[in-house]
Design a protein around this motif. Sequence first.
Motif, PDB file in Angstrom:
ATOM      1  N   ILE A   1      26.544  -9.168   4.773  1.00  0.00           N
ATOM      2  CA  ILE A   1      26.915  -7.952   4.036  1.00  0.00           C
ATOM      3  C   ILE A   1      26.591  -6.697   4.844  1.00  0.00           C
ATOM      4  N   SER A   2      25.372  -6.618   5.367  1.00  0.00           N
ATOM      5  CA  SER A   2      25.000  -5.440   6.166  1.00  0.00           C
ATOM      6  C   SER A   2      25.876  -5.324   7.406  1.00  0.00           C
ATOM      7  N   GLU A   3      26.127  -6.452   8.051  1.00  0.00           N
ATOM      8  CA  GLU A   3      26.985  -6.431   9.237  1.00  0.00           C
ATOM      9  C   GLU A   3      28.391  -5.935   8.876  1.00  0.00           C
ATOM     10  N   PHE A   4      28.911  -6.411   7.753  1.00  0.00           N
ATOM     11  CA  PHE A   4      30.242  -5.999   7.313  1.00  0.00           C
ATOM     12  C   PHE A   4      30.298  -4.497   7.063  1.00  0.00           C
TER      13      PHE A   4
ATOM     14  N   ALA B   1      32.501  -1.753   9.138  1.00  0.00           N
ATOM     15  CA  ALA B   1      33.490  -0.969   8.396  1.00  0.00           C
ATOM     16  C   ALA B   1      33.300   0.522   8.621  1.00  0.00           C
ATOM     17  N   GLU B   2      32.054   0.975   8.679  1.00  0.00           N
ATOM     18  CA  GLU B   2      31.779   2.408   8.809  1.00  0.00           C
ATOM     19  C   GLU B   2      31.906   2.899  10.247  1.00  0.00           C
ATOM     20  N   SER B   3      31.596   2.062  11.201  1.00  0.00           N
ATOM     21  CA  SER B   3      31.677   2.475  12.605  1.00  0.00           C
ATOM     22  C   SER B   3      32.993   2.083  13.260  1.00  0.00           C
ATOM     23  N   GLU B   4      33.759   1.182  12.585  1.00  0.00           N
ATOM     24  CA  GLU B   4      35.013   0.665  13.123  1.00  0.00           C
ATOM     25  C   GLU B   4      34.810   0.041  14.500  1.00  0.00           C
ATOM     26  N   SER B   5      33.653  -0.585  14.665  1.00  0.00           N
ATOM     27  CA  SER B   5      33.322  -1.173  15.959  1.00  0.00           C
ATOM     28  C   SER B   5      32.241  -2.229  15.789  1.00  0.00           C
ATOM     29  N   PHE B   6      32.480  -3.417  16.333  1.00  0.00           N
ATOM     30  CA  PHE B   6      31.466  -4.462  16.327  1.00  0.00           C
ATOM     31  C   PHE B   6      30.299  -4.072  17.244  1.00  0.00           C
ATOM     32  N   THR B   7      30.626  -3.417  18.351  1.00  0.00           N
ATOM     33  CA  THR B   7      29.589  -3.022  19.313  1.00  0.00           C
ATOM     34  C   THR B   7      28.649  -1.984  18.729  1.00  0.00           C
ATOM     35  N   LEU B   8      29.221  -0.942  18.094  1.00  0.00           N
ATOM     36  CA  LEU B   8      28.376   0.095  17.492  1.00  0.00           C
ATOM     37  C   LEU B   8      27.545  -0.466  16.350  1.00  0.00           C
ATOM     38  N   ALA B   9      28.140  -1.357  15.573  1.00  0.00           N
ATOM     39  CA  ALA B   9      27.400  -1.980  14.479  1.00  0.00           C
ATOM     40  C   ALA B   9      26.223  -2.795  15.008  1.00  0.00           C
TER      41      ALA B   9
ATOM     42  N   ALA C   1      27.799 -10.602  19.404  1.00  0.00           N
ATOM     43  CA  ALA C   1      28.218 -11.959  19.048  1.00  0.00           C
ATOM     44  C   ALA C   1      27.676 -12.369  17.685  1.00  0.00           C
ATOM     45  N   GLN C   2      26.438 -11.971  17.403  1.00  0.00           N
ATOM     46  CA  GLN C   2      25.846 -12.313  16.102  1.00  0.00           C
ATOM     47  C   GLN C   2      26.570 -11.583  14.974  1.00  0.00           C
ATOM     48  N   VAL C   3      26.917 -10.314  15.192  1.00  0.00           N
ATOM     49  CA  VAL C   3      27.681  -9.571  14.194  1.00  0.00           C
ATOM     50  C   VAL C   3      29.009 -10.271  13.929  1.00  0.00           C
ATOM     51  N   SER C   4      29.689 -10.648  15.003  1.00  0.00           N
ATOM     52  CA  SER C   4      30.986 -11.311  14.874  1.00  0.00           C
ATOM     53  C   SER C   4      30.864 -12.630  14.111  1.00  0.00           C
ATOM     54  N   ARG C   5      29.813 -13.405  14.401  1.00  0.00           N
ATOM     55  CA  ARG C   5      29.608 -14.671  13.707  1.00  0.00           C
ATOM     56  C   ARG C   5      29.364 -14.457  12.214  1.00  0.00           C
ATOM     57  N   GLN C   6      28.581 -13.440  11.888  1.00  0.00           N
ATOM     58  CA  GLN C   6      28.283 -13.168  10.476  1.00  0.00           C
ATOM     59  C   GLN C   6      29.531 -12.729   9.724  1.00  0.00           C
ATOM     60  N   ILE C   7      30.361 -11.894  10.361  1.00  0.00           N
ATOM     61  CA  ILE C   7      31.596 -11.438   9.716  1.00  0.00           C
ATOM     62  C   ILE C   7      32.550 -12.615   9.514  1.00  0.00           C
ATOM     63  N   SER C   8      32.674 -13.463  10.530  1.00  0.00           N
ATOM     64  CA  SER C   8      33.558 -14.631  10.417  1.00  0.00           C
ATOM     65  C   SER C   8      33.088 -15.564   9.314  1.00  0.00           C
ATOM     66  N   ALA C   9      31.776 -15.768   9.234  1.00  0.00           N
ATOM     67  CA  ALA C   9      31.233 -16.632   8.185  1.00  0.00           C
ATOM     68  C   ALA C   9      31.479 -16.029   6.811  1.00  0.00           C
ATOM     69  N   LEU C  10      31.348 -14.704   6.713  1.00  0.00           N
ATOM     70  CA  LEU C  10      31.596 -14.019   5.439  1.00  0.00           C
ATOM     71  C   LEU C  10      33.053 -14.160   5.027  1.00  0.00           C
ATOM     72  N   GLU C  11      33.968 -14.006   5.982  1.00  0.00           N
ATOM     73  CA  GLU C  11      35.396 -14.156   5.678  1.00  0.00           C
ATOM     74  C   GLU C  11      35.717 -15.584   5.229  1.00  0.00           C
ATOM     75  N   ARG C  12      35.088 -16.561   5.863  1.00  0.00           N
ATOM     76  CA  ARG C  12      35.322 -17.955   5.454  1.00  0.00           C
ATOM     77  C   ARG C  12      34.779 -18.192   4.048  1.00  0.00           C
TER      78      ARG C  12
END
Length: 288
Positions: A6-9, A13-21, A30-41
């Motif tokens: 949730i926090s990663e998402f 969303a607010e920074s429009e960037s995985f890197t800035l997040a 990579a961890q942010v991306s994994r968490q977002i992918s898991a959330l979407e699944r």
Amino acid sequence: MNWEGISEFVFVAESESFTLASKKLAISTAQVSRQISALERRLDVKLFYRTTRKVALTEEGRIFYQHCRSVLDGLDAAERAITNLQSTPKGKIKMTAPVTFGEQYILPLLNNFMAQHNEIEINAYLSNHQIDLVDGGYDLAIRVGNLADSTMMAKKLGSRTNYVCASPSYITQFGTPHTLSELNKHNCLLGTLDSWHFKGDGRDLNVRVKGKLRYNSGFGLVDAALKGLGIVQLPDYYVQQYLENGELVSLLDNHRVPDEGIWALYPQNRHLSPKIRFLVDYLAAELS
């Protein structure tokens, strides 16, 4: 409810960037991306459109973000409510202030404040640029002059005076300007602007000045004025001591602009935080 991702998402969303997040959360991209992918699944929905250059919310993502943002704001409010029960300020404060004013006044006061409150941690960044407090994760900013951002809470800490001045040796050699129009006959020591601020005929005036020297350093301009190179306009914290000991002489006092405010600026959701309230009250007492 499963809070993972949730926090990663929200940060993406607010920074429009995985890197800035990832930088804000202090974890890997990579961890942010994994968490977002898991959330979407888990939700069985696509939350972001992803390209090599841009990240944008889908329609479902926008709806989910609005609810998640409200939930996180509620958690922040709950945490602040508990913190407010504490009589001793504690925790981290991230703040910013103008460079010279910060070096001369704010940082020494912060050192005194921390000596009194050993459970406070302060990260102060000095900059003359207008930093976005919310985007940068700042709790507090010290600003000088007119405030433009009405979305922030503000408390006046004090005021500063702008002086036009020159050395006695310069005045002896080139004379004293008695009107604003006479400034064009003098070598004006320039900073980043080509005009100086005055008052006249009941209104504020910007008078264009010229000279053979331009620095983006107030200390350099003061040194030039002390050595008789020209006339300068600077805030009191650059020139006050030299006006008092006679090394500089104040000029055109009848055209001096009203004193400018020195402000503490902070996001609305910080105004109940004890650590911010204690620090702002302390600065106001010392700078007034």
